[in-house]
Scaffold this active site. Structure first.
Site, PDB file in Angstrom:
ATOM      1  N   THR B 390       2.005  -8.745   6.734  1.00 13.09           N
ATOM      2  CA  THR B 390       0.588  -8.939   6.485  1.00 13.09           C
ATOM      3  C   THR B 390       0.373 -10.171   5.609  1.00 13.09           C
ATOM      4  O   THR B 390       1.307 -10.784   5.143  1.00 13.09           O
ATOM      5  CB  THR B 390       0.083  -7.635   5.801  1.00 13.09           C
ATOM      6  N   ASP B 432       1.917   1.919  13.283  1.00 15.62           N
ATOM      7  CA  ASP B 432       1.343   2.548  12.085  1.00 15.62           C
ATOM      8  C   ASP B 432       0.819   3.961  12.361  1.00 15.62           C
ATOM      9  O   ASP B 432       0.393   4.648  11.430  1.00 15.62           O
ATOM     10  CB  ASP B 432       0.204   1.683  11.519  1.00 15.62           C
ATOM     11  N   SER B 451      -3.926   2.428   7.753  1.00 16.60           N
ATOM     12  CA  SER B 451      -3.432   1.139   7.271  1.00 16.60           C
ATOM     13  C   SER B 451      -3.126   1.240   5.778  1.00 16.60           C
ATOM     14  O   SER B 451      -3.745   2.020   5.060  1.00 16.60           O
ATOM     15  CB  SER B 451      -4.508   0.078   7.506  1.00 16.60           C
ATOM     16  N   GLY B 472       2.445  -6.194   2.444  1.00 15.98           N
ATOM     17  CA  GLY B 472       3.621  -5.447   1.983  1.00 15.98           C
ATOM     18  C   GLY B 472       3.744  -4.046   2.557  1.00 15.98           C
ATOM     19  O   GLY B 472       4.438  -3.215   1.961  1.00 15.98           O
TER      20      GLY B 472
END
Lengths: 185, 576
Positions: B390, B432, B451, B472
């Site tokens: 990210t 995710d 998220s 991270g």
């Protein structure tokens, strides 16, 4: 005028032989080469690309075992452990060590020369990678190592002790020349 | 005589005034011009008086500043910076991914959130990954099923339409120029390129722009992306419709389906970014605004709520006591995250209950002073609950408007899939979703996966004080909590707080996971933590595993704007 040309030509020839004499004598390797890793690292793929670029007849087999050593005349063993690579291959360190150990023993029985490469630099060092380096580098006739991976002199020490020719390179693409010379391409 | 003395005194004061002015200007100039230290890990604050941009690459910062200086506002500059990051830091985010941005409009005193998280295609179902058995991780990360419907472009466009002053075409211009002119590859870029080489070679092929003649880029190599420049130019000319319904949409679907994915043209045409209310919390009398679920702002606030029960400044930043307590709190908060976090459009998330004072007090009371817990239970509210790298940037403009934007393509180099001729990478954010096929974060059609992102604003005495965020993965909200604690409890400056050693842990199915730390704590502390029952895993001293935080701090009293950029990546800032 003619004598000047002759002098120039002589100079070029002498320089060429001087250049050759400064290059270390490399152990010879013959195609076809089996490319595999010691530690399931990503660099093994890079070596396959390098081999392709110098038209070296080769086969990449990340899981090669002694049984696969049927038609090969050299092994390019790419050292360095990758947790991601080991996980993707469904292996742990012990299983991977056993696989490579078996392969090397078979190569030694068949007198197939091994060229070790370490191209991952500092990032591809550490306890696990060092385990593979210490276990398998001594079996090599020649090693090509990205300099940043030899900052602590581990490769120099093993190669000196075992009489292995060590070629240090700055970056991955610099491996092309010594590979070409080792395979006489 | 008296007159002469008076006039000479006047002259003396005039000279003194001039001298002080010169000295002050020199001091300001020194502050503004002193270059960052040679050691990138040495704390260093970027300085400005009117505006500031902080991001993960100097060229992206330059892009944002260019727009600010052309009278754009913070939203315009944030989108320009985000687009430039797609070019300069292509492995971390881009139009093939998604994210969140939180916007502060100073004049209206309004705070709002744009959610542009990727969505699962309509043909997704809950067993899409579990039915793959041992191969599930491949289908979640590098096959076409890993790719969610990208939201970045829709999010940028929505933000510009509602709160910007410039057209998308104008703010894309700096990114186009960077892609065309190229730049020198950093060590960070090269290292990540090497780490992800296998995936890039497999999915993007030997001839991709993300490899140099089939091999990874070395530091100092030149990187250009003419295909991405062409894509941005096309979007600038024809608008985002070309991406969601036009020729780029067709290329995306083709690339995803070639890798056994389920995305269709309808999925892209139906994608919408949304505007939502921010989540509000408090920490030691400061107000914090962050993003709601499916982001992890909720869990950042939970963690800070628990921390507020402890006298951290007395314990000390490098004490085993502090590390132990915050680590245990992380594990308890992760138990809640695992149970409750999902797409609120499909499952209600009990944010109010999780943020209640009683919930934090209960968690704080569970933690033992010198021993890890045997199990980490989520809190049970008797509610029906049948039911995952990210980049971050911050912008502050001259009028006090601000944006904190976190965007991603998930893993570095995302899925590794590049739609032909487009020059951008597609995300692998479907990874995710939870590993099981039930619960609020199970895969499902049209759902947004949970998220870890949590961009935030911190207000002190009603005034915007801090703009902050980080990449991270799972480490994001614990990292942000540690930075806030470093500033508020331990009195560190912004960049000292960002560079300070990090630690992280979580729980999974109620079980303890190791404590990951940057090895900059003393052996004594590590031994003590091990005696409490933590299994310690030491990572690199400045490890990008823990994110790459960027922040802006507004020092109203001193008339200064300070920028902090993380040396774990190529963080950079600039103000004026």
């Amino acid at each position: 005028m003619k004598s000047q040309k002759m002098t120039l030509l002589s100079l070029i020839i002498v320089s060429y032989f001087l250049f050759l004499s400064t290059q270390p004598d490399l152990p010879r390797f013959w195609p076809p080469a089996l490319i595999t890793s010691g530690g399931q690292n990503a660099e093994v793929q890079m070596v396959a690309i390098l081999a392709k670029r110098i038209n070296l007849e080769h086969q990449l087999n990340k899981m090669a075992t002694a049984q696969d050593l049927t038609n090969f005349k050299s092994i390019l063993l790419v050292l360095g452990a990758s947790l991601k690579g080991l996980g993707a291959a469904g292996l742990d360190t012990n299983k991977e060590m056993d696989r490579v150990k078996g392969l090397i023993e078979a190569a030694q029985q068949k007198n197939i020369p091994i060229l070790c490469l370490h191209l991952g630099g500092e990032e591809r060092r550490g306890a696990q990678s060092d385990e593979f380096i210490k276990a398998f580098l001594p079996a090599a006739r020649m090693a090509i190592v990205v300099k940043a991976g030899n900052k602590d002199g581990l490769f120099s020490k093993i190669c000196q002790e075992k009489g292995i020719l060590l070629i240090e390179i700055e970056k991955i693409t610099d491996a092309l020349e010594p590979l070409k010379r080792a395979f006489n391409i | 005589m008296t007159k002469t003395r008076d006039s000479s005194r006047g002259l003396y004061w005039f000279a003194f005034f001039i001298l002080m002015n010169i000295l002050f200007s020199c001091q300001s100039a020194k502050l503004a011009l002193s270059p960052p230290p040679a050691d990138p890990h040495q704390p260093y604050e970027y300085f400005g008086q009117k505006a500031m941009v902080v991001a993960a690459h100097p060229l992206a910062v330059e892009a944002g500043l260019k727009i600010l200086k052309a009278k754009g506002n913070a939203v315009d500059a944030a989108v320009a910076t985000a687009a430039a990051l797609n070019v300069a830091e292509p492995f971390a985010s881009g139009i093939g991914g998604g994210g969140f941005m939180i916007i502060y409009l100073a004049e209206q005193k309004k705070i709002t959130v744009i959610n542009f998280r990727e969505k699962a295609p309509a043909r997704f179902h809950s067993r899409i990954f579990t039915e793959k058995g041992d191969e599930a991780s491949i289908w979640r990360t590098i096959k076409g099923t890993a790719v969610g419907v990208p939201g970045a472009l829709a999010g940028w466009d929505l933000a510009l339409q509602r709160y910007g002053t410039k057209k998308l075409a104008e703010v894309l211009q700096p990114a186009i120029e960077i892609a065309e002119h190229g730049f020198s590859v950093s060590k960070t870029f090269s290292d990540i390129n090497k780490e992800e080489y296998d995936k890039i070679l497999t999915n993007a092929g030997e001839k991709t722009v993300y490899l140099k003649d089939g091999l990874p880029y070395e530091p100092g190599d030149f990187f250009q992306n003419p295909e991405l420049a062409k894509t941005f130019r096309l979007i600038a000319q024809k608008g985002i419709k070309i991406f969601y319904q036009g020729e780029i949409a067709s290329q995306i679907v083709k690339a995803v389906q070639e890798k056994d994915g389920l995305m269709t043209l309808e999925d892209l045409a139906n994608y919408r970014a949304t505007e939502v209310e921010p989540l509000k919390g408090q920490y030691r009398k400061r107000e914090i605004y962050t993003i709601p679920p499916p982001g992890s702002g909720l869990h950042l606030l939970q963690l800070l709520n628990v921390a507020s029960f402890w006298p951290l400044s007395q314990w000390g930043r490098t004490s085993a006591r502090y590390l132990h307590h915050l680590t245990e709190a992380m594990r308890l908060v992760f138990a809640d995250r695992e149970t409750y976090l999902g797409d609120p459009d499909f499952f209600p998330v009990p944010s109010d209950k999780l943020l209640a004072f009683e919930s934090a007090r209960f968690k704080a009371s569970l933690i033992k002073p010198d021993q890890v817990l045997k199990e980490y239970y989520f809190e049970n509210f008797n509610q029906e609950t049948n039911v995952g790298n990210t980049t971050h940037l911050c912008v502050l403009d001259e009028k006090g408007n601000a944006v904190a934007l976190t965007q991603s393509i998930n893993h570095f180099f995302g899925s590794g899939i590049v739609p032909e001729g487009t020059g951008f990478l597609l995300n692998n954010h479907m990874d995710d979703f939870a590993s099981g096929d039930t619960g609020p974060n199970a895969p499902g059609p049209g759902r947004r996966p949970a998220s870890s992102m949590a961009p935030l604003f911190l207000f002190e005495e009603g005034k915007l004080k801090l703009i902050l965020g980080s990449p991270g993965g799972l480490r994001i909200f614990p990292t942000l909590a540690e930075i806030i604690i470093n500033i508020i409890d331990f009195g560190l400056s912004l960049d000292e707080a960002i560079e300070a050693p990090r630690f992280f842990s979580y729980s999974q199915n109620g079980h303890i996971r190791p404590l990951y730390i940057e090895p900059r704590f003393s052996d004594e502390i590590i031994n003590q933590l091990e005696s409490f029952g933590h299994k310690i895993i030491q990572r690199e001293p400045y490890d990008r595993y823990f994110g790459g935080a960027q922040g802006i701090m507004i020092e109203k009293r001193r008339g200064l704007i300070l920028g902090g950029a993380d040396s774990r990546r190529d963080g950079f800032g600039q103000g004026y």
